[in-house]
Design a protein around this motif. Structure first.
Motif, PDB file in Angstrom:
ATOM      1  N   SER A   1      11.790  29.088  17.498  1.00 56.89           N
ATOM      2  CA  SER A   1      13.183  29.270  18.000  1.00 56.89           C
ATOM      3  C   SER A   1      13.916  30.064  16.517  1.00 56.89           C
ATOM      4  O   SER A   1      13.781  29.896  15.342  1.00 56.89           O
ATOM      5  N   GLY A   2      14.557  31.014  17.084  1.00 56.51           N
ATOM      6  CA  GLY A   2      15.624  31.696  15.853  1.00 56.51           C
ATOM      7  C   GLY A   2      14.836  32.921  15.393  1.00 56.51           C
ATOM      8  O   GLY A   2      15.373  33.347  14.308  1.00 56.51           O
ATOM      9  N   LEU A   3      13.706  33.631  16.147  1.00 57.44           N
ATOM     10  CA  LEU A   3      13.319  34.538  15.775  1.00 57.44           C
ATOM     11  C   LEU A   3      13.618  35.916  16.524  1.00 57.44           C
ATOM     12  O   LEU A   3      13.339  36.926  16.329  1.00 57.44           O
ATOM     13  N   GLY A   4      15.048  35.752  17.131  1.00 59.07           N
ATOM     14  CA  GLY A   4      15.465  36.770  18.214  1.00 59.07           C
ATOM     15  C   GLY A   4      14.694  37.351  19.393  1.00 59.07           C
ATOM     16  O   GLY A   4      14.607  38.346  19.677  1.00 59.07           O
ATOM     17  N   LYS A   5      14.136  36.352  19.861  1.00 59.64           N
ATOM     18  CA  LYS A   5      13.278  36.623  21.039  1.00 59.64           C
ATOM     19  C   LYS A   5      14.210  36.891  22.370  1.00 59.64           C
ATOM     20  O   LYS A   5      13.884  37.970  22.965  1.00 59.64           O
ATOM     21  N   SER A   6      15.205  36.144  22.484  1.00 60.72           N
ATOM     22  CA  SER A   6      16.101  36.291  23.700  1.00 60.72           C
ATOM     23  C   SER A   6      16.867  37.433  23.248  1.00 60.72           C
ATOM     24  O   SER A   6      16.813  38.488  24.466  1.00 60.72           O
ATOM     25  N   THR A   7      17.268  37.939  22.248  1.00 60.51           N
ATOM     26  CA  THR A   7      17.904  39.309  21.907  1.00 60.51           C
ATOM     27  C   THR A   7      16.999  40.442  22.198  1.00 60.51           C
ATOM     28  O   THR A   7      17.531  41.562  22.816  1.00 60.51           O
ATOM     29  N   LEU A   8      15.798  40.163  21.796  1.00 60.83           N
ATOM     30  CA  LEU A   8      14.932  41.482  22.038  1.00 60.83           C
ATOM     31  C   LEU A   8      14.705  41.625  23.446  1.00 60.83           C
ATOM     32  O   LEU A   8      14.790  42.797  24.148  1.00 60.83           O
ATOM     33  N   ILE A   9      14.538  40.893  24.283  1.00 65.37           N
ATOM     34  CA  ILE A   9      14.304  40.812  25.675  1.00 65.37           C
ATOM     35  C   ILE A   9      15.637  41.416  26.416  1.00 65.37           C
ATOM     36  O   ILE A   9      15.361  42.523  27.049  1.00 65.37           O
ATOM     37  N   ASN A  10      16.584  40.965  25.948  1.00 65.39           N
ATOM     38  CA  ASN A  10      17.994  41.617  26.556  1.00 65.39           C
ATOM     39  C   ASN A  10      17.919  43.272  26.195  1.00 65.39           C
ATOM     40  O   ASN A  10      18.566  43.863  26.964  1.00 65.39           O
ATOM     41  N   SER A  11      17.374  43.391  24.863  1.00 69.47           N
ATOM     42  CA  SER A  11      17.634  44.594  24.336  1.00 69.47           C
ATOM     43  C   SER A  11      16.550  45.613  25.335  1.00 69.47           C
ATOM     44  O   SER A  11      16.878  46.918  25.611  1.00 69.47           O
ATOM     45  N   LEU A  12      15.338  44.988  25.575  1.00 68.73           N
ATOM     46  CA  LEU A  12      14.318  45.892  26.191  1.00 68.73           C
ATOM     47  C   LEU A  12      14.402  46.205  27.548  1.00 68.73           C
ATOM     48  O   LEU A  12      14.397  47.380  28.037  1.00 68.73           O
ATOM     49  N   PHE A  13      15.159  45.251  28.101  1.00 69.40           N
ATOM     50  CA  PHE A  13      15.155  45.527  29.709  1.00 69.40           C
ATOM     51  C   PHE A  13      16.810  45.754  29.815  1.00 69.40           C
ATOM     52  O   PHE A  13      17.160  45.874  31.264  1.00 69.40           O
ATOM     53  N   LEU A  14      17.614  45.877  29.077  1.00 73.90           N
ATOM     54  CA  LEU A  14      19.179  46.305  29.189  1.00 73.90           C
ATOM     55  C   LEU A  14      19.814  45.021  30.286  1.00 73.90           C
ATOM     56  O   LEU A  14      20.289  45.676  31.167  1.00 73.90           O
ATOM     57  N   THR A  15      19.389  43.841  30.099  1.00 75.49           N
ATOM     58  CA  THR A  15      19.772  42.831  30.774  1.00 75.49           C
ATOM     59  C   THR A  15      20.611  41.701  30.311  1.00 75.49           C
ATOM     60  O   THR A  15      20.333  41.741  28.983  1.00 75.49           O
ATOM     61  N   ASN A  16      21.222  40.870  30.913  1.00 73.82           N
ATOM     62  CA  ASN A  16      21.503  39.785  30.055  1.00 73.82           C
ATOM     63  C   ASN A  16      20.992  38.369  30.648  1.00 73.82           C
ATOM     64  O   ASN A  16      21.755  37.619  31.350  1.00 73.82           O
ATOM     65  N   LEU A  17      19.837  38.321  30.262  1.00 70.91           N
ATOM     66  CA  LEU A  17      18.995  37.113  31.065  1.00 70.91           C
ATOM     67  C   LEU A  17      19.485  35.914  30.401  1.00 70.91           C
ATOM     68  O   LEU A  17      19.026  34.597  30.976  1.00 70.91           O
ATOM     69  N   TYR A  18      20.118  35.777  29.272  1.00 70.29           N
ATOM     70  CA  TYR A  18      20.425  34.535  28.645  1.00 70.29           C
ATOM     71  C   TYR A  18      21.642  34.215  28.439  1.00 70.29           C
ATOM     72  O   TYR A  18      22.230  33.400  27.611  1.00 70.29           O
ATOM     73  N   GLU A  19      22.458  34.502  29.671  1.00 64.53           N
ATOM     74  CA  GLU A  19      23.959  34.361  29.314  1.00 64.53           C
ATOM     75  C   GLU A  19      24.235  32.861  29.534  1.00 64.53           C
ATOM     76  O   GLU A  19      25.242  32.499  28.583  1.00 64.53           O
ATOM     77  N   ASP A  20      23.473  32.074  30.371  1.00 59.67           N
ATOM     78  CA  ASP A  20      24.219  30.656  30.322  1.00 59.67           C
ATOM     79  C   ASP A  20      23.371  29.774  29.551  1.00 59.67           C
ATOM     80  O   ASP A  20      22.920  28.530  29.907  1.00 59.67           O
ATOM     81  N   ARG A  21      22.482  30.333  28.592  1.00 58.01           N
ATOM     82  CA  ARG A  21      21.906  29.350  27.636  1.00 58.01           C
ATOM     83  C   ARG A  21      22.630  28.781  26.900  1.00 58.01           C
ATOM     84  O   ARG A  21      23.648  28.865  26.284  1.00 58.01           O
ATOM     85  N   GLN A  22      22.102  27.292  26.897  1.00 64.21           N
ATOM     86  CA  GLN A  22      22.897  26.223  25.839  1.00 64.21           C
ATOM     87  C   GLN A  22      21.784  26.005  24.634  1.00 64.21           C
ATOM     88  O   GLN A  22      20.798  25.441  25.070  1.00 64.21           O
ATOM     89  N   LEU A  23      22.013  26.230  23.274  1.00 57.94           N
ATOM     90  CA  LEU A  23      21.155  25.906  22.301  1.00 57.94           C
ATOM     91  C   LEU A  23      21.390  24.541  22.089  1.00 57.94           C
ATOM     92  O   LEU A  23      22.367  23.944  21.877  1.00 57.94           O
TER      93      LEU A  23
END
Lengths: 426, 358
Positions: free
Chosen positions: A93-115
């Protein structure tokens, strides 16, 4: 895939094909000019305005057969059906996975994520989460399923923490095998994992023991694309050295990552050079960002702003994001699916059926922990719903038939062998 | 200059065996303070000069330990802190270096001189920490090492023929490197700090901070501080040891705003605005290590070396060492290890990690 040679053959059909429909080329669609950002093209379809091979209508009246239109039919069918693609992302965790996916597909898949807080993570085991999103572009629909692995590498003791992921991948294969051997094959849902993006930390010195363990557990089951996350932590020389080290380690540990296919020999030099450059930059060192930064006058770019400068996500001198996007989304989406189906799934299926064909396989203890379900029980586990009992029985019938066939073939082989020996002895 | 024994740390059950807190010097009343400049010059203010001269002659030693996963820039940071190659970097890419299977402790000593003052610096490295798949109890070798140094000092102190200056190998400061994930502390970080914050001064440091933007940095620091507070982990400077109001305000500011310091280390120099600065050169800019707008290395350096170096040593000697000593004396029935009654030599109790009073 359908051949891509221009139709120089006899053309008999009087009706020329619609010249406005784009003709799909081979999977290596050539990107001669950098495309503007919005036009991500999935699959291998150049926009309709370029790539017209067929000449003006009046020249083909006499000799046109018409099977050159086959690719169009294929294309139209798949456009209607839509593509589905399952992508797994794994890494600490903390390697920028979610940010990269959002960048790749121009979506916001992780909006409701709770860390979760650290104390909660002390005893957390890895879980598998699935998120789906439908992306449409240029009339083509892609149903993208993202498989996330929160909790990987988090706890103090990470032994065997990769097992849930391996089990998940195998379960998808199992499901597909069951569907394929079943009766209703028209609407098979392909939920197999087509690609796994594995994130390596830029702060380490190559692959850590945990990385090696995970990769070894999944490399024969899924296409792996290694990626270095948060690559703006590294200076250019450090990036090169880290990539070199990772490549060496992968070779040493005999881990098979996804091999991008070689380009055809008839492509031009420029493209070949581009392709070689892209292959050289594996593992991709990426930076992700969904924020747009206005860098004082120049056009707005997506990036990360620091006090000493701004990292541009789409600048090839800053990181390999463009390369990753090109190779993953623009050119090799279909190839990844094919490799999953032709190579990885077939391997799984062969192993499964082999264990079924050998006598006494059901009684024998499982050879490996992970295929225990397939080896000891009936390889196609019972469907949960009671009303499909009939289907189960039919499938069992099929299985028995297949088994008999296999045994017959084996007997035949043995016979011919003994016959051969006898004839030699004589 | 001595701090009283912290009663809070001893178990209630052993209270009768604890050596009495040192009685405060019996002063009948507050002495009347005289401003000597009104009456003439006496010269007692030269004592500072005398102390300084003494220190310069004898020099002093400082032992700093660095703990963190491999690749977080520990050796580079220590080299940058002391502006010399005091820590051998394991990061050269050509060398074949394997991650050790268990945590090793490597202590390397150097003598550095500046302005006539000699410092014997020992850097204690801990390769292998947090690098395995199973990192259970990987802090135990470190705890054992720290207690061994206390034991060594105790044995020297208890000797009949003591050396004039007992060589001090006790760990004065432990820099703990936190990985800049941007989310929160890792479970391993919490476990380590929980076990060792009562035994040694821990200064948490966010490594490779050039991966975070300003907002990410401040959010991350806030989250880390909150997590440490919620879990009852006290890092240096500990609240309970603030002597007076002045210390308290100064340390409060550091505790609540600056720590943990987000640092960047480098041993390469680049030309920026006509000056040569230590930094990292990337295609999008040059990160200057000593520029406060870029990272907090300068704050860490000032904190550890220029303002709190002596305090680190004092807290180690007066608090952590005394706690260890009290426990050892209690374990031994109030007797110092080595010499028992009737002249028989008791075997010294092995240096197992003392259970810390929670």
């Amino acid at each position: 895939m359908v051949s891509s040679s221009a139709p120089e053959h006899r053309r008999l059909c009087p009706q020329p094909p619609n010249p406005r429909v784009a003709r799909p080329r081979s999977t290596h669609s050539r990107l001669t000019s950098p495309r503007p950002h919005g036009q991500v093209i999935l699959g291998a379809l150049p926009p309709a305005s370029s790539g017209l091979i067929l000449s003006a209508p009046h020249q083909q009246d006499k000799e046109y057969v018409g099977f050159a239109a086959l690719p169009n039919q294929l294309h139209r069918k798949s456009v209607k059906k839509g593509f589905d693609f399952t992508l797994m992302v794994a890494g600490e965790s903390g390697l920028g996975k979610s940010t990269l996916i959002n960048s790749l597909f121009l979506t916001n898949l992780y909006e409701d994520r709770q860390l979760p807080e650290t104390s909660a993570r002390l005893t957390q085991t890895m879980t598998i989460e699935r998120r789906g999103v439908e992306i449409e572009e240029g009339g083509i629909k892609v149903k993208l399923t993202l498989v996330d692995t929160p909790g990987f590498g988090d706890s103090v003791d990470c032994s065997d923490c990769w097992l849930p992921a391996v089990r998940f991948i195998e379960e998808q294969f199992e499901q597909y095998l069951r569907d394929e051997s079943g009766l209703n094959r028209k609407n098979i849902q392909d939920s197999r994992v087509h690609c796994c993006l594995y994130f390596i930390s830029p702060f380490g010195r190559g692959l850590r023991p945990l990385d090696v363990a995970f990769l070894r557990a999944v490399h024969e089951k899924v296409n792996i694309i290694p990626v270095i996350g948060k690559a703006d932590a590294l200076m250019p020389k450090e990036t090169q050295a880290l990539k070199q080290k990772i490549r060496e380690q992968l070779k040493e540990e005999e881990i098979n990552i996804y091999q991008f296919p070689d380009c055809d020999s008839d492509e031009d030099e420029d493209f070949k050079r581009q392709d070689a450059e892209m292959k050289e930059s594996i593992p991709f060192a990426v930076v992700g960002s969904c924020e747009v930064v206005r860098d004082g006058g120049t056009r707005p770019v997506r990036g990360r702003r620091y006090s000493w400068g701004t990292v541009e996500v789409e600048n090839p001198h800053h990181c390999d994001f463009l390369n990753l996007r090109r190779m993953l989304v623009q050119t090799h989406l279909q190839d990844l699916k094919e490799v999953t189906h032709d190579l990885l799934y077939e391997g799984y299926r062969a192993r499964c059926l082999q264990s079924l064909a050998r006598p006494g396989a059901r009684d024998r203890a499982s050879r490996s922990k992970l295929s225990r379900q397939s080896a000891t029980e009936i390889p196609l586990p019972m469907l949960p719903l009671a009303e499909t009992e009939k289907l189960i029985r039919e499938k069992d019938e099929e299985l028995r038939r297949m088994q008999e066939m296999l045994e017959k073939m084996q007997a035949q082989m043995q016979q011919s062998q003994t016959q051969g020996e006898q004839s030699e002895a004589l | 200059m001595s701090k009283g024994l912290p009663e809070a740390r001893t178990d209630a059950a052993m209270s009768e065996l604890v050596p009495e807190p040192r009685p405060k010097p019996a002063v009948p009343m507050k002495p009347v303070s005289i401003n000597s400049s009104l009456l003439g010059y006496i010269g007692i203010d030269t004592i500072i000069e005398q102390m300084r001269k003494k220190t310069m002659k004898t020099g002093f030693d400082f032992n700093i330990m660095v703990v963190g996963q491999s690749g977080l820039g520990k050796s580079t940071l220590v080299n940058t802190l002391f502006k010399s190659q005091v820590s051998r970097k394991a990061s050269s890419w050509n060398r074949e270096e394997k991650i050790p299977k268990t945590v090793e402790i490597k202590a390397i000593g150097h003598v550095i001189e500046e302005g006539g003052v000699k410092m014997k610096l020992t850097v204690i490295d801990t390769p292998g920490f947090g690098d395995q798949i199973n990192n259970e109890n990987c802090w135990e070798p470190i705890e054992k090492y720290i207690n061994e140094q206390y034991e060594k000092f105790l044995k020297e102190e208890v000797n009949i023929a003591r050396k004039k200056r007992i060589p001090d190998t006790r760990v004065h400061c432990c820099l703990y490197f936190i990985s800049p994930t941007g989310h929160s502390l890792r479970p391993l970080d919490l476990e380590f700090m929980r076990h060792l914050s009562k035994v040694v001064n821990i200064i948490p440091v966010i490594a490779k901070a050039d991966t975070m933007t300003l907002e990410e940095k401040s959010e991350f620091k806030q989250r880390v501080r909150k997590e440490l507070e919620v879990n009852g982990i006290e890092f240096y400077p500990q609240k309970e040891f603030d002597e007076d109001l002045e210390d308290k305000t100064e340390n409060d500011k550091i505790r609540q705003e600056s720590m943990p310091f987000a640092v960047v280390g480098s041993d390469k120099e680049y030309q920026v605005n006509g000056k040569r600065v230590l930094g990292r050169k990337t295609p999008w800019g040059i990160i200057e290590v000593e520029n406060l707008n870029h990272c907090e290395f300068a704050l860490l350096r000032d904190f550890v070396i220029r303002t709190h170096l002596q305090d680190l040593k004092e807290v180690t000697h007066n608090i952590h060492y005394e706690t260890y000593r009290a426990k050892r004396l209690n374990d031994n029935g109030g007797l110092p290890p080595g010499e028992g009654l009737l002249g028989t030599v008791l075997p010294p109790v092995p240096a197992t990690p003392c259970p810390t009073a929670e």
